[in-house]
Scaffold this active site. Structure first.
Site, PDB file in Angstrom:
ATOM      1  N   ASP A 110       3.607 -29.258  21.371  1.00  0.00           N
ATOM      2  CA  ASP A 110       4.994 -29.714  21.265  1.00  0.00           C
ATOM      3  C   ASP A 110       5.149 -30.641  20.058  1.00  0.00           C
ATOM      4  O   ASP A 110       5.969 -30.423  19.191  1.00  0.00           O
ATOM      5  CB  ASP A 110       5.454 -30.408  22.569  1.00  0.00           C
ATOM      6  CG  ASP A 110       4.514 -31.528  23.049  1.00  0.00           C
ATOM      7  OD1 ASP A 110       3.438 -31.732  22.447  1.00  0.00           O
ATOM      8  OD2 ASP A 110       4.869 -32.190  24.045  1.00  0.00           O
TER       9      ASP A 110
ATOM     10  N   ASP B  69       1.400 -36.435  17.054  1.00  0.00           N
ATOM     11  CA  ASP B  69       1.737 -37.818  16.724  1.00  0.00           C
ATOM     12  C   ASP B  69       0.521 -38.465  16.056  1.00  0.00           C
ATOM     13  O   ASP B  69       0.344 -38.327  14.845  1.00  0.00           O
ATOM     14  CB  ASP B  69       2.158 -38.534  18.018  1.00  0.00           C
ATOM     15  CG  ASP B  69       2.660 -39.954  17.781  1.00  0.00           C
ATOM     16  OD1 ASP B  69       2.926 -40.308  16.627  1.00  0.00           O
ATOM     17  OD2 ASP B  69       2.799 -40.707  18.768  1.00  0.00           O
TER      18      ASP B  69
ATOM     19  N   THR C 277      -5.006 -36.091  20.277  1.00  0.00           N
ATOM     20  CA  THR C 277      -5.086 -35.030  21.286  1.00  0.00           C
ATOM     21  C   THR C 277      -5.580 -33.739  20.643  1.00  0.00           C
ATOM     22  O   THR C 277      -6.509 -33.092  21.131  1.00  0.00           O
ATOM     23  CB  THR C 277      -3.706 -34.784  21.940  1.00  0.00           C
ATOM     24  OG1 THR C 277      -3.180 -36.026  22.375  1.00  0.00           O
ATOM     25  CG2 THR C 277      -3.790 -33.815  23.102  1.00  0.00           C
ATOM     26  N   LEU C 278      -4.948 -33.386  19.514  1.00  0.00           N
ATOM     27  CA  LEU C 278      -5.316 -32.134  18.847  1.00  0.00           C
ATOM     28  C   LEU C 278      -6.724 -32.176  18.273  1.00  0.00           C
ATOM     29  O   LEU C 278      -7.445 -31.180  18.342  1.00  0.00           O
ATOM     30  CB  LEU C 278      -4.326 -31.823  17.735  1.00  0.00           C
ATOM     31  CG  LEU C 278      -3.251 -30.802  18.096  1.00  0.00           C
ATOM     32  CD1 LEU C 278      -2.426 -30.469  16.875  1.00  0.00           C
ATOM     33  CD2 LEU C 278      -3.868 -29.527  18.667  1.00  0.00           C
TER      34      LEU C 278
ATOM     35  N   ASP D 259       8.693 -34.840  27.169  1.00  0.00           N
ATOM     36  CA  ASP D 259       9.058 -35.727  28.270  1.00  0.00           C
ATOM     37  C   ASP D 259       8.958 -37.205  27.914  1.00  0.00           C
ATOM     38  O   ASP D 259       8.311 -37.592  26.942  1.00  0.00           O
ATOM     39  CB  ASP D 259       8.115 -35.486  29.448  1.00  0.00           C
ATOM     40  CG  ASP D 259       6.714 -36.059  29.180  1.00  0.00           C
ATOM     41  OD1 ASP D 259       6.121 -35.671  28.143  1.00  0.00           O
ATOM     42  OD2 ASP D 259       6.236 -36.888  29.965  1.00  0.00           O
TER      43      ASP D 259
ATOM     44  N   ARG E  11      12.255 -32.932  30.290  1.00  0.00           N
ATOM     45  CA  ARG E  11      11.699 -31.701  29.708  1.00  0.00           C
ATOM     46  C   ARG E  11      12.723 -30.568  29.726  1.00  0.00           C
ATOM     47  O   ARG E  11      12.679 -29.648  28.923  1.00  0.00           O
ATOM     48  CB  ARG E  11      10.470 -31.235  30.504  1.00  0.00           C
ATOM     49  CG  ARG E  11       9.258 -32.149  30.401  1.00  0.00           C
ATOM     50  CD  ARG E  11       8.029 -31.428  30.944  1.00  0.00           C
ATOM     51  NE  ARG E  11       6.943 -32.324  31.276  1.00  0.00           N
ATOM     52  CZ  ARG E  11       6.014 -32.756  30.419  1.00  0.00           C
ATOM     53  NH1 ARG E  11       6.067 -32.373  29.157  1.00  0.00           N
ATOM     54  NH2 ARG E  11       5.059 -33.560  30.801  1.00  0.00           N
TER      55      ARG E  11
HETATM   56  P1  IMP Z   1      -1.159 -37.650  19.915  1.00  0.00           P
HETATM   57  O1  IMP Z   1      -2.529 -37.526  20.515  1.00  0.00           O
HETATM   58  O2  IMP Z   1      -0.800 -39.066  19.601  1.00  0.00           O
HETATM   59  O3  IMP Z   1      -0.962 -36.752  18.699  1.00  0.00           O
HETATM   60  O4  IMP Z   1      -0.135 -37.266  21.048  1.00  0.00           O
HETATM   61  C1  IMP Z   1       0.335 -35.988  21.231  1.00  0.00           C
HETATM   62  C2  IMP Z   1       1.032 -35.876  22.570  1.00  0.00           C
HETATM   63  O5  IMP Z   1       1.768 -37.063  22.884  1.00  0.00           O
HETATM   64  C3  IMP Z   1       2.054 -34.772  22.522  1.00  0.00           C
HETATM   65  O6  IMP Z   1       1.504 -33.552  22.916  1.00  0.00           O
HETATM   66  C4  IMP Z   1       3.119 -35.290  23.469  1.00  0.00           C
HETATM   67  O7  IMP Z   1       2.835 -34.885  24.803  1.00  0.00           O
HETATM   68  C5  IMP Z   1       3.050 -36.784  23.380  1.00  0.00           C
HETATM   69  N1  IMP Z   1       4.076 -37.342  22.448  1.00  0.00           N
HETATM   70  C6  IMP Z   1       3.893 -37.884  21.220  1.00  0.00           C
HETATM   71  N2  IMP Z   1       5.045 -38.267  20.654  1.00  0.00           N
HETATM   72  C7  IMP Z   1       6.006 -37.952  21.552  1.00  0.00           C
HETATM   73  C8  IMP Z   1       7.456 -38.080  21.537  1.00  0.00           C
HETATM   74  O8  IMP Z   1       8.108 -38.533  20.577  1.00  0.00           O
HETATM   75  N3  IMP Z   1       8.093 -37.622  22.657  1.00  0.00           N
HETATM   76  C9  IMP Z   1       7.445 -37.087  23.731  1.00  0.00           C
HETATM   77  N4  IMP Z   1       6.108 -36.941  23.773  1.00  0.00           N
HETATM   78  C10 IMP Z   1       5.396 -37.373  22.694  1.00  0.00           C
HETATM   79 MG    MG Z   2       3.846 -35.612  26.978  1.00  0.00          MG
END
Ligand code: IMP
Ligand code: MG
Length: 171
Positions: free
Chosen positions: A96, A99, A103-104, A155, A161
């Site tokens: 989705d 950020d 996670t990726l 979410d 969602r």
């Molecule tokens: P990361 O590990 O910081 O890249 O986080 C990725 C995950 O955080 C995404 O798959 C989302 O589930 C959640 N996330 C990050 N930013 C947002 C946002 O602006 N709105 C909702 N979910 C977010």
């Molecule tokens: Mg989320």
């Protein structure tokens, strides 16, 4: 009460999804494409995206979760493993929003151990402000500098969602 400010319309999402789907269709001609959605946030985008990909492909889901409220917990929990054999195949991970990229990064590390021929990333939103991990988003529908957005699968504490478009959440 949290305020929801319209950011990306249903029409804009549809147009972009079609464009990205066509690009993926071109790029994966002759390859063995498996589209792998990252739960839960990608489920609506995934459903729309695969309907714009017109070459044969298979679909799988993986689960990862890192967020609580509007900030990453830093801990990634795997909640579902892929069902399909991915060895030697061309995996397109669908997220989705990217950020921090943590996670990726963890997900890619995990997928690499399954020995696919290739791994690429498709994200609905590429949010660059807080990027920590070196992640190259191969297909990004929209880019965002900052903010916390909800709707179209995204979410805030599991709510919103279901909104058909994307909104900026002001708490
Ligand atoms: P990361 O590990 O910081 O890249 O986080 C990725 C995950 O955080 C995404 O798959 C989302 O589930 C959640 N996330 C990050 N930013 C947002 C946002 O602006 N709105 C909702 N979910 C977010
Ligand atoms: Mg989320």
């Amino acid at each position: 009460m949290p305020e929801l400010i319209p950011l990306i319309s249903q029409h804009e999402i549809n147009e972009k999804t079609r464009e990205i789907g066509q690009k993926i269709t071109q790029d994966y001609k002759g390859l063995d494409l498996v589209v792998v959605g990252v739960l839960k946030g990608s489920f609506i985008f995934l459903a729309d995206l695969v309907r714009q990909i017109s070459i044969d492909h298979e679909i799988d889901l993986v689960g990862a979760s890192s967020y609580e409220g509007t900030s990453s917990t830093g801990q990634i929990v795997f909640t579902k493993q892929p069902d399909l054999e991915l060895k030697g195949r061309d995996v397109l991970l669908v997220e989705d929003i990217v950020d921090t990229g943590r996670t990726l990064a963890k997900m890619i590390e995990f997928m690499q151990r399954l020995n696919p021929r290739s791994i690429k990333i498709c994200a609905l939103i590429d949010k660059s402000e807080r990027r920590e991990a070196q992640i190259n988003v191969d297909y990004a529908c929209f880019r965002l500098d900052e903010g916390f957005i909800v709707g179209y699968g995204l979410d805030y504490n599991e709510k919103y969602r279901n909104l058909p478009a994307i909104f900026d959440l002001k708490l």
